[in-house]
Design a protein around this motif. Structure first.
Motif, PDB file in Angstrom:
ATOM      1  N   ASN A  62       0.831  -1.209   0.000  1.00  0.00           N
ATOM      2  CA  ASN A  62       0.000   0.000   0.000  1.00  0.00           C
ATOM      3  C   ASN A  62       0.867   1.261   0.000  1.00  0.00           C
ATOM      4  O   ASN A  62       0.554   2.233  -0.691  1.00  0.00           O
ATOM      5  CB  ASN A  62      -0.936   0.002   1.206  1.00  0.00           C
ATOM      6  CG  ASN A  62      -2.000  -1.073   1.126  1.00  0.00           C
ATOM      7  OD1 ASN A  62      -2.229  -1.661   0.072  1.00  0.00           O
ATOM      8  ND2 ASN A  62      -2.640  -1.358   2.245  1.00  0.00           N
ATOM      9  N   TRP A  86       2.253   1.727  -3.458  1.00  0.00           N
ATOM     10  CA  TRP A  86       1.185   2.210  -4.335  1.00  0.00           C
ATOM     11  C   TRP A  86       1.058   3.722  -4.179  1.00  0.00           C
ATOM     12  O   TRP A  86       0.983   4.463  -5.156  1.00  0.00           O
ATOM     13  CB  TRP A  86      -0.130   1.513  -3.979  1.00  0.00           C
ATOM     14  CG  TRP A  86      -1.300   1.959  -4.783  1.00  0.00           C
ATOM     15  CD1 TRP A  86      -2.207   2.928  -4.447  1.00  0.00           C
ATOM     16  CD2 TRP A  86      -1.711   1.465  -6.061  1.00  0.00           C
ATOM     17  NE1 TRP A  86      -3.152   3.056  -5.430  1.00  0.00           N
ATOM     18  CE2 TRP A  86      -2.877   2.169  -6.435  1.00  0.00           C
ATOM     19  CE3 TRP A  86      -1.213   0.492  -6.913  1.00  0.00           C
ATOM     20  CZ2 TRP A  86      -3.543   1.939  -7.623  1.00  0.00           C
ATOM     21  CZ3 TRP A  86      -1.887   0.263  -8.107  1.00  0.00           C
ATOM     22  CH2 TRP A  86      -3.037   0.980  -8.447  1.00  0.00           C
ATOM     23  N   TRP A  92       2.005  -7.336  -2.867  1.00  0.00           N
ATOM     24  CA  TRP A  92       0.685  -7.948  -2.710  1.00  0.00           C
ATOM     25  C   TRP A  92       0.682  -9.405  -3.146  1.00  0.00           C
ATOM     26  O   TRP A  92      -0.012 -10.226  -2.539  1.00  0.00           O
ATOM     27  CB  TRP A  92      -0.365  -7.142  -3.462  1.00  0.00           C
ATOM     28  CG  TRP A  92      -0.561  -5.762  -2.897  1.00  0.00           C
ATOM     29  CD1 TRP A  92      -0.420  -5.373  -1.592  1.00  0.00           C
ATOM     30  CD2 TRP A  92      -0.917  -4.597  -3.620  1.00  0.00           C
ATOM     31  NE1 TRP A  92      -0.667  -4.030  -1.462  1.00  0.00           N
ATOM     32  CE2 TRP A  92      -0.985  -3.526  -2.699  1.00  0.00           C
ATOM     33  CE3 TRP A  92      -1.190  -4.337  -4.950  1.00  0.00           C
ATOM     34  CZ2 TRP A  92      -1.319  -2.222  -3.065  1.00  0.00           C
ATOM     35  CZ3 TRP A  92      -1.516  -3.040  -5.319  1.00  0.00           C
ATOM     36  CH2 TRP A  92      -1.584  -1.999  -4.387  1.00  0.00           C
ATOM     37  N   GLU A 120      -8.557  -7.589   1.144  1.00  0.00           N
ATOM     38  CA  GLU A 120      -7.888  -6.371   0.679  1.00  0.00           C
ATOM     39  C   GLU A 120      -6.735  -6.692  -0.277  1.00  0.00           C
ATOM     40  O   GLU A 120      -6.535  -5.999  -1.271  1.00  0.00           O
ATOM     41  CB  GLU A 120      -7.361  -5.557   1.869  1.00  0.00           C
ATOM     42  CG  GLU A 120      -6.726  -4.248   1.452  1.00  0.00           C
ATOM     43  CD  GLU A 120      -6.191  -3.429   2.602  1.00  0.00           C
ATOM     44  OE1 GLU A 120      -5.538  -2.394   2.318  1.00  0.00           O
ATOM     45  OE2 GLU A 120      -6.400  -3.784   3.773  1.00  0.00           O
ATOM     46  N   ASN A 150      -6.626  -5.311  -4.030  1.00  0.00           N
ATOM     47  CA  ASN A 150      -5.503  -4.486  -4.494  1.00  0.00           C
ATOM     48  C   ASN A 150      -4.892  -5.061  -5.766  1.00  0.00           C
ATOM     49  O   ASN A 150      -4.522  -4.314  -6.687  1.00  0.00           O
ATOM     50  CB  ASN A 150      -4.433  -4.377  -3.416  1.00  0.00           C
ATOM     51  CG  ASN A 150      -4.874  -3.531  -2.234  1.00  0.00           C
ATOM     52  OD1 ASN A 150      -5.920  -2.902  -2.268  1.00  0.00           O
ATOM     53  ND2 ASN A 150      -4.080  -3.531  -1.193  1.00  0.00           N
ATOM     54  N   ASP A 200      -6.963  -4.041  -8.542  1.00  0.00           N
ATOM     55  CA  ASP A 200      -6.779  -2.622  -8.871  1.00  0.00           C
ATOM     56  C   ASP A 200      -5.544  -2.402  -9.742  1.00  0.00           C
ATOM     57  O   ASP A 200      -5.547  -1.548 -10.611  1.00  0.00           O
ATOM     58  CB  ASP A 200      -6.623  -1.791  -7.597  1.00  0.00           C
ATOM     59  CG  ASP A 200      -7.912  -1.669  -6.799  1.00  0.00           C
ATOM     60  OD1 ASP A 200      -8.995  -1.982  -7.329  1.00  0.00           O
ATOM     61  OD2 ASP A 200      -7.829  -1.250  -5.624  1.00  0.00           O
TER      62      ASP A 200
END
Length: 181
Positions: free
Chosen positions: A90, A93, A105, A117, A121, A124
């Motif tokens: 995160n 990112w 991830w 999550e 991710n 995404d």
């Protein structure tokens, strides 16, 4: 805390409450106090999450890097390494290091495969519309009420021009979280 000022769990709960109320600097201090008392990787992880939120809310990249360093420091932990890898992703990112985020991830999903999550991710960051859809579906298998995954799945359907499926997913995200952005 008046009865026992060295009760680490009280500081931890206080910090989590502050996080929910978006009072990240205060939360960071409570998690730091809990960590000083417990030396628990969980408290250090929460402190890192608070610092990451401070960085995100103030657009302070140095705070995001500070959080990443905390996550790096606990990656050797047997109990918190998956969460730390997720949070490290995160941070990357948010630092626009998308490839590093994706690598983190992918590692995290092997350690904590039931974490919605992580899968969301990955959806995404995925460039393939159909693969992104697969990651969102995996996230929803982990947590059927994860609004971000419903929203991501809706976007994936929109990208392959399945309009009614997209609307259904967006509606579900709003049903779960009326404040969904």
């Amino acid at each position: 805390l008046k009865i026992d000022p060295k009760y680490d769990e009280a500081y931890r709960f206080w910090g989590k409450t502050l996080m929910k109320n978006k009072k990240y600097p205060e939360a960071k201090e409570k998690f730091q106090k809990a960590y000083e008392l417990s030396k628990s990787d969980e408290d250090l992880l929460w402190k890192g999450k608070a610092i990451k939120k401070i960085g995100n809310s103030t657009n302070d990249k140095s705070k995001t890097k500070e959080a990443e360093e905390i996550f790096d420091s606990i990656l050797e932990s047997t109990t918190q390494s998956g969460e730390a890898m997720l949070e490290k992703g995160n941070c990357n990112w948010n630092l626009d290091k998308k490839n590093i985020a994706e690598d983190c991830w992918l590692k995290a999903c092997k350690i904590i495969p039931d974490n919605a999550e992580v899968w969301c991710n990955l959806g995404d960051v995925n460039k393939s519309k159909h693969e992104a859809l697969m990651f969102y579906e995996k996230a929803l298998l982990c947590d059927g009420n994860y609004a971000d995954a419903h929203y991501g799945k809706g976007t994936a359907f929109k990208n392959i021009e399945k309009w009614s499926d997209a609307i259904e997913c967006y509606d579900r995200a709003l049903e779960i979280d009326g404040d969904f952005e």
